[in-house]
Design a protein around this motif. Structure first.
Motif, PDB file in Angstrom:
ATOM      1  N   GLU A  18      -6.251 -37.217  17.470  1.00 32.41           N
ATOM      2  CA  GLU A  18      -6.240 -38.285  18.370  1.00 32.41           C
ATOM      3  C   GLU A  18      -7.032 -39.446  17.277  1.00 32.41           C
ATOM      4  OE1 GLU A  18      -8.492 -38.597  21.778  1.00 32.41           O
ATOM      5  OE2 GLU A  18      -6.481 -37.184  22.734  1.00 32.41           O
ATOM      6  N   ASP A  19      -7.449 -39.483  16.639  1.00 40.17           N
ATOM      7  CA  ASP A  19      -8.659 -40.570  15.477  1.00 40.17           C
ATOM      8  C   ASP A  19      -7.746 -40.705  13.859  1.00 40.17           C
ATOM      9  OD1 ASP A  19      -9.335 -38.110  14.232  1.00 40.17           O
ATOM     10  OD2 ASP A  19     -11.401 -38.377  14.029  1.00 40.17           O
ATOM     11  N   GLY A  20      -6.484 -39.923  13.774  1.00 36.90           N
ATOM     12  CA  GLY A  20      -5.619 -39.836  12.789  1.00 36.90           C
ATOM     13  C   GLY A  20      -6.337 -39.095  11.980  1.00 36.90           C
ATOM     14  N   THR A  21      -6.435 -38.220  11.675  1.00 37.48           N
ATOM     15  CA  THR A  21      -7.215 -36.891  10.761  1.00 37.48           C
ATOM     16  C   THR A  21      -6.360 -35.869  11.242  1.00 37.48           C
ATOM     17  OG1 THR A  21      -8.906 -35.968  12.602  1.00 37.48           O
ATOM     18  CG2 THR A  21      -9.810 -37.455  10.744  1.00 37.48           C
ATOM     19  N   PRO A  22      -5.898 -35.170   9.982  1.00 37.67           N
ATOM     20  CA  PRO A  22      -5.169 -33.871   9.995  1.00 37.67           C
ATOM     21  C   PRO A  22      -5.804 -32.761  10.778  1.00 37.67           C
ATOM     22  CG  PRO A  22      -5.348 -35.206   7.281  1.00 37.67           C
ATOM     23  CD  PRO A  22      -6.756 -35.687   8.504  1.00 37.67           C
ATOM     24  N   GLY A  23      -5.109 -32.283  11.751  1.00 32.12           N
ATOM     25  CA  GLY A  23      -4.938 -31.458  12.742  1.00 32.12           C
ATOM     26  C   GLY A  23      -5.414 -29.739  11.308  1.00 32.12           C
ATOM     27  N   GLN A  24      -6.097 -29.495  12.153  1.00 34.97           N
ATOM     28  CA  GLN A  24      -6.566 -27.914  11.743  1.00 34.97           C
ATOM     29  C   GLN A  24      -5.519 -26.307  11.893  1.00 34.97           C
ATOM     30  OE1 GLN A  24     -10.659 -26.307  13.481  1.00 34.97           O
ATOM     31  NE2 GLN A  24     -11.536 -28.158  12.793  1.00 34.97           N
ATOM     32  N   MET A  25      -5.117 -26.745  12.782  1.00 33.34           N
ATOM     33  CA  MET A  25      -3.883 -25.404  12.621  1.00 33.34           C
ATOM     34  C   MET A  25      -1.763 -26.389  12.144  1.00 33.34           C
ATOM     35  SD  MET A  25      -6.019 -23.140  13.901  1.00 33.34           S
ATOM     36  CE  MET A  25      -5.044 -22.353  14.686  1.00 33.34           C
ATOM     37  N   GLU A  26      -1.457 -25.638  11.817  1.00 31.53           N
ATOM     38  CA  GLU A  26       0.234 -25.728  11.296  1.00 31.53           C
ATOM     39  C   GLU A  26       0.794 -24.775  12.419  1.00 31.53           C
ATOM     40  OE1 GLU A  26      -0.043 -27.420   7.041  1.00 31.53           O
ATOM     41  OE2 GLU A  26      -0.372 -25.140   6.570  1.00 31.53           O
ATOM     42  N   ILE A  27       1.963 -25.211  12.621  1.00 29.32           N
ATOM     43  CA  ILE A  27       2.792 -24.585  13.253  1.00 29.32           C
ATOM     44  C   ILE A  27       4.486 -24.375  12.610  1.00 29.32           C
ATOM     45  CG2 ILE A  27       4.386 -24.221  15.245  1.00 29.32           C
ATOM     46  CD1 ILE A  27       2.298 -26.049  16.676  1.00 29.32           C
ATOM     47  N   GLY A  28       4.849 -23.401  12.178  1.00 30.66           N
ATOM     48  CA  GLY A  28       5.663 -22.856  11.701  1.00 30.66           C
ATOM     49  C   GLY A  28       7.146 -22.496  11.706  1.00 30.66           C
ATOM     50  N   ALA A  35      10.520 -20.850  11.826  1.00 28.33           N
ATOM     51  CA  ALA A  35      11.870 -20.241  10.220  1.00 28.33           C
ATOM     52  C   ALA A  35      13.108 -20.588  10.837  1.00 28.33           C
ATOM     53  CB  ALA A  35      11.379 -18.697  10.168  1.00 28.33           C
ATOM     54  N   GLU A  36      14.016 -20.241  10.254  1.00 26.75           N
ATOM     55  CA  GLU A  36      15.510 -19.747  10.289  1.00 26.75           C
ATOM     56  C   GLU A  36      15.922 -19.041  12.023  1.00 26.75           C
ATOM     57  OE1 GLU A  36      18.335 -20.365   7.460  1.00 26.75           O
ATOM     58  OE2 GLU A  36      17.068 -21.724   6.620  1.00 26.75           O
ATOM     59  N   ASN A  37      14.849 -18.330  11.911  1.00 34.71           N
ATOM     60  CA  ASN A  37      15.585 -17.140  12.342  1.00 34.71           C
ATOM     61  C   ASN A  37      14.467 -16.732  13.709  1.00 34.71           C
ATOM     62  OD1 ASN A  37      12.545 -16.022  12.255  1.00 34.71           O
ATOM     63  ND2 ASN A  37      13.293 -13.768  11.135  1.00 34.71           N
ATOM     64  N   GLY A  38      13.959 -17.662  14.330  1.00 34.63           N
ATOM     65  CA  GLY A  38      13.632 -18.800  15.102  1.00 34.63           C
ATOM     66  C   GLY A  38      12.296 -17.815  15.535  1.00 34.63           C
ATOM     67  N   MET A  39      12.177 -16.950  14.225  1.00 33.34           N
ATOM     68  CA  MET A  39      10.166 -16.861  14.769  1.00 33.34           C
ATOM     69  C   MET A  39       9.434 -18.068  13.982  1.00 33.34           C
ATOM     70  SD  MET A  39      10.016 -12.993  14.975  1.00 33.34           S
ATOM     71  CE  MET A  39       8.663 -12.654  14.138  1.00 33.34           C
ATOM     72  N   VAL A  40       8.026 -18.244  14.928  1.00 29.49           N
ATOM     73  CA  VAL A  40       7.413 -18.902  15.000  1.00 29.49           C
ATOM     74  C   VAL A  40       5.527 -18.563  14.715  1.00 29.49           C
ATOM     75  CG1 VAL A  40       5.648 -21.059  16.539  1.00 29.49           C
ATOM     76  CG2 VAL A  40       8.159 -20.550  16.817  1.00 29.49           C
ATOM     77  N   ALA A  41       5.037 -19.221  13.642  1.00 31.70           N
ATOM     78  CA  ALA A  41       4.043 -18.668  13.450  1.00 31.70           C
ATOM     79  C   ALA A  41       2.863 -20.324  12.752  1.00 31.70           C
ATOM     80  CB  ALA A  41       3.874 -18.046  11.746  1.00 31.70           C
ATOM     81  N   VAL A  42       1.722 -19.619  13.798  1.00 30.89           N
ATOM     82  CA  VAL A  42       0.610 -20.564  13.408  1.00 30.89           C
ATOM     83  C   VAL A  42      -0.596 -20.006  12.395  1.00 30.89           C
ATOM     84  CG1 VAL A  42      -1.438 -21.988  14.817  1.00 30.89           C
ATOM     85  CG2 VAL A  42       0.433 -20.551  16.195  1.00 30.89           C
ATOM     86  N   ARG A  43      -0.482 -21.215  11.710  1.00 31.77           N
ATOM     87  CA  ARG A  43      -1.973 -20.889  10.962  1.00 31.77           C
ATOM     88  C   ARG A  43      -3.217 -22.026  10.525  1.00 31.77           C
ATOM     89  NH1 ARG A  43       1.731 -21.127   4.802  1.00 31.77           N
ATOM     90  NH2 ARG A  43       1.748 -23.772   5.705  1.00 31.77           N
ATOM     91  N   MET A  44      -4.150 -21.109   9.983  1.00 24.70           N
ATOM     92  CA  MET A  44      -5.131 -22.708   9.951  1.00 24.70           C
ATOM     93  C   MET A  44      -4.556 -23.142   8.024  1.00 24.70           C
ATOM     94  SD  MET A  44      -7.533 -22.045  11.718  1.00 24.70           S
ATOM     95  CE  MET A  44      -8.821 -23.278  11.908  1.00 24.70           C
TER      96      MET A  44
END
Length: 104
Positions: A35-45, A47-56
């Motif tokens: 909310e304060d504009g700083t980058p979040g800690q998690m990333e969501i990826g 993929a073209e095959n429809g899979m989704v991943a979450v990482r730090m």
């Protein structure tokens, strides 16, 4: 030298025994902002095959959680439905799981 390159390439492909492969290098990664504009800690990826991943975000070579499209849809619906909502600190949840107003 070739061995190092081979090893680095192999780390971009994550294999789940039941769900399949997720290629971290080919995925489109999204990083939310706080909310304060700083980058979040998690990333969501995604993929073209429809899979989704979450990482730090600070450890892109670290562990990733891999989800099928169906699992990701169920997770998003649960978030929208409030299944993971927690009461604010100091408030007790009511029987229905919602936060009770202070002093009630």
């Amino acid at each position: 030298m070739v061995r190092v390159l081979s090893y680095a390439w192999a780390m971009t492909k994550r294999e789940h025994p039941l769900k399949g492969e997720f290629d971290t290098a080919a995925a489109t990664w999204v990083r939310m902002t706080e909310e304060d504009g700083t980058p979040g800690q998690m990333e969501i990826g995604f993929a073209e095959n429809g899979m989704v991943a979450v990482r730090m975000a600070e450890d892109p070579e670290g562990d990733v959680l891999i989800y099928t499209p169906q699992e990701w849809t169920a997770f998003k619906e649960a978030v929208r439905d409030g299944e993971f909502d927690l009461p604010p600190l100091g408030e007790e949840p009511e029987a229905d799981g919602k936060a009770a107003p202070p002093g009630s």
